[in-house]
Design a protein around this motif. Structure first.
Motif, PDB file in Angstrom:
ATOM      1  N   GLU A  42       0.946  -1.154   0.140  1.00  0.00           N
ATOM      2  CA  GLU A  42       0.023   0.397   0.115  1.00  0.00           C
ATOM      3  C   GLU A  42       0.943   1.257   0.024  1.00  0.00           C
ATOM      4  OE1 GLU A  42      -4.058  -0.232   2.053  1.00  0.00           O
ATOM      5  OE2 GLU A  42      -2.621  -1.440   3.372  1.00  0.00           O
ATOM      6  N   GLY A  43       2.072   1.220   0.443  1.00  0.00           N
ATOM      7  CA  GLY A  43       2.911   2.346   0.511  1.00  0.00           C
ATOM      8  C   GLY A  43       3.698   2.585  -0.506  1.00  0.00           C
ATOM      9  N   GLN A  46       7.855  -2.175  -3.851  1.00  0.00           N
ATOM     10  CA  GLN A  46       8.964  -2.737  -2.911  1.00  0.00           C
ATOM     11  C   GLN A  46       9.765  -3.965  -3.775  1.00  0.00           C
ATOM     12  OE1 GLN A  46       8.425  -3.466   0.898  1.00  0.00           O
ATOM     13  NE2 GLN A  46       6.497  -2.027   1.137  1.00  0.00           N
ATOM     14  N   LYS A  54       9.338  -7.352   5.799  1.00  0.00           N
ATOM     15  CA  LYS A  54       8.246  -6.783   6.248  1.00  0.00           C
ATOM     16  C   LYS A  54       7.058  -7.760   6.893  1.00  0.00           C
ATOM     17  CE  LYS A  54       4.900  -3.112   6.045  1.00  0.00           C
ATOM     18  NZ  LYS A  54       5.140  -1.685   6.088  1.00  0.00           N
ATOM     19  N   SER A  91       4.277  -3.848  -7.387  1.00  0.00           N
ATOM     20  CA  SER A  91       3.426  -2.829  -7.063  1.00  0.00           C
ATOM     21  C   SER A  91       2.242  -3.010  -7.128  1.00  0.00           C
ATOM     22  CB  SER A  91       3.726  -1.497  -7.607  1.00  0.00           C
ATOM     23  OG  SER A  91       3.600  -1.764  -9.096  1.00  0.00           O
ATOM     24  N   GLN A  97      -5.248  -1.897  -5.474  1.00  0.00           N
ATOM     25  CA  GLN A  97      -5.411  -0.795  -4.653  1.00  0.00           C
ATOM     26  C   GLN A  97      -7.018  -0.931  -3.982  1.00  0.00           C
ATOM     27  OE1 GLN A  97      -4.015   2.479  -7.094  1.00  0.00           O
ATOM     28  NE2 GLN A  97      -2.046   2.318  -6.395  1.00  0.00           N
ATOM     29  N   ASN A 104      -7.227  -3.689   4.590  1.00  0.00           N
ATOM     30  CA  ASN A 104      -6.755  -2.777   5.530  1.00  0.00           C
ATOM     31  C   ASN A 104      -7.826  -2.752   6.552  1.00  0.00           C
ATOM     32  OD1 ASN A 104      -5.964  -0.911   7.051  1.00  0.00           O
ATOM     33  ND2 ASN A 104      -5.410   0.793   5.594  1.00  0.00           N
TER      34      ASN A 104
END
Length: 125
Positions: A42-43, A46, A54, A91, A97, A104
């Motif tokens: 989400e950030g 990576q 993580k 991503s 998204q 979340n």
């Protein structure tokens, strides 16, 4: 909930129906490592090593399988940058998204309610 298939590939979607193709996507998103990987992304993009650090406790094999399945379903993109060594980033796609939003909420609910969940005592042998 039954809905009409927007792609026209099926007459309708019903996750409760045994043969509904939605079940594969539900299975993927309900998987612990998938939900955590989506949250980690989400950030922003990576690399594999960042994701593995993580997602404490995930093996490289399981993380690789999870990322491949998420990519197959269009939840994430894998971008390879030509360099030595290769530079690969993961991503979320727009679909990923949109999946991240309810996941979340679920992760937050779990953290907020774990202390209230019933956990039976181990049975003595």
């Amino acid at each position: 909930m039954t809905t009409t298939c927007p792609s026209g590939q099926h007459s309708h979607h019903d996750v409760y129906a045994a043969q509904c193709p939605c079940r594969a996507l539900l299975d993927l998103l309900a998987n612990k490592w998938s939900a955590l990987a989506i949250g980690a992304l989400e950030g922003g993009p990576q690399r594999f090593g960042e994701l593995q650090r993580k997602l404490q406790g995930v093996s490289p094999k399981v993380l690789t399988q999870t990322l491949r399945r998420l990519e197959e379903f269009g939840i994430l993109d894998r971008t390879v940058y030509p360099a030595v060594p290769l530079h690969v980033e993961y991503s979320l796609t727009p679909l990923g998204q949109s999946a991240a939003i309810p996941l979340n909420h679920l992760r937050n609910w779990v953290e907020d309610n774990i202390d209230h969940a019933f956990r039976p005592e181990p049975v003595a042998s």
